[in-house]
Design a protein around this motif. Structure first.
Motif, PDB file in Angstrom:
ATOM      1  N   VAL A 135       0.861  -1.184   0.000  1.00 51.25           N
ATOM      2  CA  VAL A 135       0.000   0.000   0.000  1.00 51.25           C
ATOM      3  C   VAL A 135       0.894   1.229   0.000  1.00 51.25           C
ATOM      4  O   VAL A 135       1.611   1.492   0.971  1.00 51.25           O
ATOM      5  N   LEU A 136       0.877   1.992  -1.093  1.00 55.61           N
ATOM      6  CA  LEU A 136       1.679   3.201  -1.192  1.00 55.61           C
ATOM      7  C   LEU A 136       0.769   4.420  -1.102  1.00 55.61           C
ATOM      8  O   LEU A 136       0.028   4.739  -2.031  1.00 55.61           O
ATOM      9  N   ASP A 137       0.787   5.065   0.023  1.00 61.62           N
ATOM     10  CA  ASP A 137       0.151   6.355   0.263  1.00 61.62           C
ATOM     11  C   ASP A 137      -1.328   6.395  -0.113  1.00 61.62           C
ATOM     12  O   ASP A 137      -1.747   7.155  -0.989  1.00 61.62           O
ATOM     13  N   THR A 138      -2.092   5.588   0.587  1.00 58.21           N
ATOM     14  CA  THR A 138      -3.538   5.713   0.505  1.00 58.21           C
ATOM     15  C   THR A 138      -4.091   5.924   1.905  1.00 58.21           C
ATOM     16  O   THR A 138      -3.366   5.835   2.890  1.00 58.21           O
ATOM     17  N   THR A 139      -5.377   6.211   1.989  1.00 60.18           N
ATOM     18  CA  THR A 139      -6.012   6.561   3.257  1.00 60.18           C
ATOM     19  C   THR A 139      -7.008   5.490   3.659  1.00 60.18           C
ATOM     20  O   THR A 139      -7.868   5.106   2.865  1.00 60.18           O
ATOM     21  N   GLY A 140      -6.876   4.991   4.886  1.00 57.06           N
ATOM     22  CA  GLY A 140      -7.881   4.113   5.453  1.00 57.06           C
ATOM     23  C   GLY A 140      -8.934   4.940   6.162  1.00 57.06           C
ATOM     24  O   GLY A 140      -8.998   6.164   5.996  1.00 57.06           O
ATOM     25  N   PRO A 141      -9.778   4.333   6.962  1.00 56.87           N
ATOM     26  CA  PRO A 141     -10.811   5.106   7.659  1.00 56.87           C
ATOM     27  C   PRO A 141     -10.188   6.186   8.550  1.00 56.87           C
ATOM     28  O   PRO A 141      -9.205   5.940   9.246  1.00 56.87           O
ATOM     29  N   LEU A 142     -10.763   7.355   8.484  1.00 55.83           N
ATOM     30  CA  LEU A 142     -10.327   8.468   9.329  1.00 55.83           C
ATOM     31  C   LEU A 142     -11.133   8.477  10.624  1.00 55.83           C
ATOM     32  O   LEU A 142     -12.097   7.735  10.789  1.00 55.83           O
ATOM     33  N   THR A 143     -10.737   9.331  11.527  1.00 53.88           N
ATOM     34  CA  THR A 143     -11.457   9.494  12.787  1.00 53.88           C
ATOM     35  C   THR A 143     -11.804  10.957  12.981  1.00 53.88           C
ATOM     36  O   THR A 143     -11.252  11.840  12.327  1.00 53.88           O
ATOM     37  N   GLY A 144     -12.730  11.213  13.885  1.00 54.66           N
ATOM     38  CA  GLY A 144     -13.058  12.579  14.283  1.00 54.66           C
ATOM     39  C   GLY A 144     -13.535  13.439  13.129  1.00 54.66           C
ATOM     40  O   GLY A 144     -14.343  13.016  12.283  1.00 54.66           O
ATOM     41  N   ALA A 145     -12.997  14.668  13.066  1.00 58.49           N
ATOM     42  CA  ALA A 145     -13.424  15.634  12.045  1.00 58.49           C
ATOM     43  C   ALA A 145     -13.105  15.145  10.643  1.00 58.49           C
ATOM     44  O   ALA A 145     -13.834  15.444   9.692  1.00 58.49           O
ATOM     45  N   GLY A 146     -12.010  14.386  10.490  1.00 57.72           N
ATOM     46  CA  GLY A 146     -11.668  13.868   9.172  1.00 57.72           C
ATOM     47  C   GLY A 146     -12.728  12.921   8.644  1.00 57.72           C
ATOM     48  O   GLY A 146     -13.087  12.958   7.461  1.00 57.72           O
ATOM     49  N   ALA A 147     -13.251  12.057   9.516  1.00 60.32           N
ATOM     50  CA  ALA A 147     -14.293  11.125   9.095  1.00 60.32           C
ATOM     51  C   ALA A 147     -15.563  11.865   8.710  1.00 60.32           C
ATOM     52  O   ALA A 147     -16.247  11.500   7.738  1.00 60.32           O
ATOM     53  N   VAL A 148     -15.894  12.905   9.465  1.00 63.71           N
ATOM     54  CA  VAL A 148     -17.082  13.702   9.149  1.00 63.71           C
ATOM     55  C   VAL A 148     -16.925  14.373   7.794  1.00 63.71           C
ATOM     56  O   VAL A 148     -17.851  14.397   6.967  1.00 63.71           O
ATOM     57  N   ARG A 149     -15.736  14.910   7.541  1.00 67.35           N
ATOM     58  CA  ARG A 149     -15.510  15.586   6.266  1.00 67.35           C
ATOM     59  C   ARG A 149     -15.528  14.592   5.108  1.00 67.35           C
ATOM     60  O   ARG A 149     -16.029  14.892   4.020  1.00 67.35           O
ATOM     61  N   ALA A 150     -14.984  13.397   5.342  1.00 68.83           N
ATOM     62  CA  ALA A 150     -15.010  12.373   4.304  1.00 68.83           C
ATOM     63  C   ALA A 150     -16.445  11.988   3.955  1.00 68.83           C
ATOM     64  O   ALA A 150     -16.786  11.804   2.777  1.00 68.83           O
ATOM     65  N   ALA A 151     -17.292  11.857   4.957  1.00 66.75           N
ATOM     66  CA  ALA A 151     -18.688  11.517   4.709  1.00 66.75           C
ATOM     67  C   ALA A 151     -19.382  12.604   3.900  1.00 66.75           C
ATOM     68  O   ALA A 151     -20.171  12.315   2.987  1.00 66.75           O
ATOM     69  N   ALA A 152     -19.087  13.863   4.224  1.00 72.21           N
ATOM     70  CA  ALA A 152     -19.690  14.969   3.477  1.00 72.21           C
ATOM     71  C   ALA A 152     -19.208  14.967   2.028  1.00 72.21           C
ATOM     72  O   ALA A 152     -19.993  15.236   1.101  1.00 72.21           O
ATOM     73  N   THR A 153     -17.937  14.656   1.817  1.00 72.97           N
ATOM     74  CA  THR A 153     -17.402  14.601   0.456  1.00 72.97           C
ATOM     75  C   THR A 153     -18.012  13.438  -0.314  1.00 72.97           C
ATOM     76  O   THR A 153     -18.338  13.559  -1.498  1.00 72.97           O
ATOM     77  N   ARG A 154     -18.168  12.298   0.353  1.00 70.75           N
ATOM     78  CA  ARG A 154     -18.849  11.149  -0.269  1.00 70.75           C
ATOM     79  C   ARG A 154     -20.252  11.554  -0.725  1.00 70.75           C
ATOM     80  O   ARG A 154     -20.671  11.244  -1.856  1.00 70.75           O
ATOM     81  N   ASP A 155     -20.978  12.242   0.114  1.00 73.15           N
ATOM     82  CA  ASP A 155     -22.338  12.646  -0.233  1.00 73.15           C
ATOM     83  C   ASP A 155     -22.345  13.653  -1.373  1.00 73.15           C
ATOM     84  O   ASP A 155     -23.262  13.654  -2.208  1.00 73.15           O
ATOM     85  N   ALA A 156     -21.313  14.516  -1.431  1.00 68.52           N
ATOM     86  CA  ALA A 156     -21.231  15.482  -2.527  1.00 68.52           C
ATOM     87  C   ALA A 156     -21.004  14.763  -3.855  1.00 68.52           C
ATOM     88  O   ALA A 156     -21.605  15.125  -4.886  1.00 68.52           O
ATOM     89  N   TYR A 157     -20.169  13.741  -3.854  1.00 66.53           N
ATOM     90  CA  TYR A 157     -19.967  12.979  -5.086  1.00 66.53           C
ATOM     91  C   TYR A 157     -21.225  12.189  -5.447  1.00 66.53           C
ATOM     92  O   TYR A 157     -21.559  12.051  -6.634  1.00 66.53           O
ATOM     93  N   ALA A 158     -21.910  11.661  -4.457  1.00 65.39           N
ATOM     94  CA  ALA A 158     -23.170  10.961  -4.735  1.00 65.39           C
ATOM     95  C   ALA A 158     -24.181  11.899  -5.378  1.00 65.39           C
ATOM     96  O   ALA A 158     -24.939  11.508  -6.279  1.00 65.39           O
ATOM     97  N   ALA A 159     -24.191  13.156  -4.930  1.00 68.68           N
ATOM     98  CA  ALA A 159     -25.094  14.146  -5.533  1.00 68.68           C
ATOM     99  C   ALA A 159     -24.701  14.432  -6.978  1.00 68.68           C
ATOM    100  O   ALA A 159     -25.576  14.619  -7.844  1.00 68.68           O
ATOM    101  N   GLN A 160     -23.409  14.469  -7.267  1.00 65.80           N
ATOM    102  CA  GLN A 160     -22.970  14.651  -8.650  1.00 65.80           C
ATOM    103  C   GLN A 160     -23.463  13.504  -9.528  1.00 65.80           C
ATOM    104  O   GLN A 160     -23.926  13.712 -10.653  1.00 65.80           O
ATOM    105  N   LEU A 161     -23.334  12.275  -9.017  1.00 61.88           N
ATOM    106  CA  LEU A 161     -23.821  11.123  -9.782  1.00 61.88           C
ATOM    107  C   LEU A 161     -25.314  11.212 -10.028  1.00 61.88           C
ATOM    108  O   LEU A 161     -25.793  10.932 -11.137  1.00 61.88           O
TER     109      LEU A 161
END
Length: 425
Positions: free
Chosen positions: A211-237
């Motif tokens: 594994v070269l420089d990828t991101t696993g599950p985040l915690t705290g504020a990072g996880a919240v921001r990741a969820a919001a970004t996921r939802d933004a991409y879902a809205a684009q789809l």
């Protein structure tokens, strides 16, 4: 003992293996016959052989290791079970020694928007693919379909599961023929694909995941921001936007061909002025996290380590890249096809970063192979939770290491990676 280092019980004994039946050009011919659905290209190099083969749909071996709807939670978020189809192929590149039989296989998986040549055959003189080939491995690189696609070809089904099925199609076809131990090794989005593939692959011949420089599950504020970004991409789809282009190829090309020319981007010191083309490219590569864009925040700093100092005018800015010169960036991006990234893939990656069980999730508890997880200080940063989850599920063969002073792309393109990073592989 550092809890992120390997420990515990030794790995189980490996089953005996037979050597591959052929080597060199005969081996590539065997692989071509095993996989072929398109016109193969053989390109002999000074000390290696290369086969490039597009794979179209409709092969007898579709390579799916798991049936859709198997209850794993690893389907795409919108419930689609069919992967990409139609006239757009994905491409397999094979790098082999001309005479020596390989001792194993490494499946190399490029980052989002990149292809095998850009990711792993750059720079031409010394690159990761050739480094692995010199160590005795048969290198099999996969270029995803989006590299050969037009924006209208990409659909909402081109998520992480579809990429995994394309990879499995190749592995399932080659493994019974080669009968060699193999590894999945990927960078960025390709590293997430490597982890996902490993979680669906029970073969005893799968020995390691790199594994070269990828991101696993985040915690705290990072996880919240990741969820919001996921939802933004879902809205684009949902709105019918299926492909994204970061524009790196054009950005770097303008910086090389017209470095002093004005870019379209405002200069932070005076928004009435504009970065030079060279200034903008360097700033964007060094300070990627500061740029607009739904997912740029995932970087601790940027794609490349470097320094940027503002001058009295844009022409007086001073900047440099520490490990990967702009000419190398230009060589890599010039090798790209479309440069597109499917929005469905971005959505699934963000879901994995969020780790909240909504949308796509990686089955960390099903990764039984050895894992080597290398992350960069200025790229994806120090987020060990993915490695910790694999270890907590009963797999002690997990090594996690932060590489100081490197940016995201430096792990594969740096002029010093052959000394600082690749020996760890």
């Amino acid at each position: 003992m550092d809890p992120r280092q390997p420990g515990g019980q030794p790995p189980p004994p490996s089953p005996p293996l037979s050597p591959p039946p052929v080597a060199g050009a005969a081996l590539l011919t065997l692989i071509e016959r095993t996989l072929s659905t398109g016109t193969a290209v053989h390109l002999p190099g000074p000390d290696f052989l290369r086969l490039t083969l597009p794979l179209f749909d409709g092969d007898p071996d579709d390579g799916s290791r798991d049936a859709p709807g198997d209850g794993s939670g690893n389907g795409s978020e919108d419930g689609a079970t069919d992967g990409p189809s139609g006239a757009v192929p994905f491409t397999v590149d094979v790098i082999a020694d001309p005479a020596r039989a390989p001792r194993g296989v490494v499946y190399l998986l490029p980052g989002g928007g990149l292809n095998f040549t850009a990711s792993f055959l750059t720079p031409g003189a010394r690159n990761l693919a050739q480094d692995l080939r010199r160590r005795g491995f048969l290198v099999v690189g996969l270029t995803p379909r989006e590299d050969a696609a037009r924006p209208g070809d990409v659909t909402a089904e081109w998520g992480l599961a579809a990429h995994r099925r394309d990879l499995a199609r190749v592995v399932d076809a080659l493994d019974p023929v080669l009968r060699l131990p193999y590894q999945y090794a990927g960078h960025s989005a390709g590293a997430a694909l490597a982890l996902d593939a490993a979680s669906h692959d029970p073969s005893p011949r799968l020995r390691r995941v790199v594994v070269l420089d990828t991101t696993g599950p985040l915690t705290g504020a990072g996880a919240v921001r990741a969820a919001a970004t996921r939802d933004a991409y879902a809205a684009q789809l949902a709105a019918g936007t299926y492909a994204s282009d970061a524009g790196l190829a054009g950005l770097v090309s303008r910086a090389v061909t017209d470095p002093g020319g004005p870019s379209p981007a405002p200069w932070p010191r005076d928004p009435a002025l504009r970065f030079t083309n060279a200034g903008l490219a360097h700033y964007a590569l060094i300070h990627t996290a500061e740029l607009p864009g739904p997912a740029n925040w995932i970087y601790a700093r940027g794609h490349s380590a470097g320094t940027y100092a503002f001058g009295a005018t844009p022409a007086e800015d001073r900047f440099t890249l520490t490990h990967t010169p702009l000419t190398l960036w230009h060589a890599a991006t010039a090798a790209l096809g479309s440069g597109l990234v499917p929005v469905a893939l971005l959505r699934d990656l963000c879901a994995a970063w969020a780790g909240d069980g909504t949308g796509y999730s990686l089955a960390w508890d099903r990764i039984g192979a050895e894992v080597l997880w290398l992350t960069t200080e200025f790229g994806r940063g120090d987020h060990p939770r993915g490695a910790d989850l694999i270890r907590a599920s009963g797999n002690p063969r997990v090594t996690y290491r932060l590489i100081p002073g490197y940016g995201h792309a430096d792990a594969v393109w740096s002029t010093t990676a052959a000394q600082d990073i690749w020996p760890l592989l």
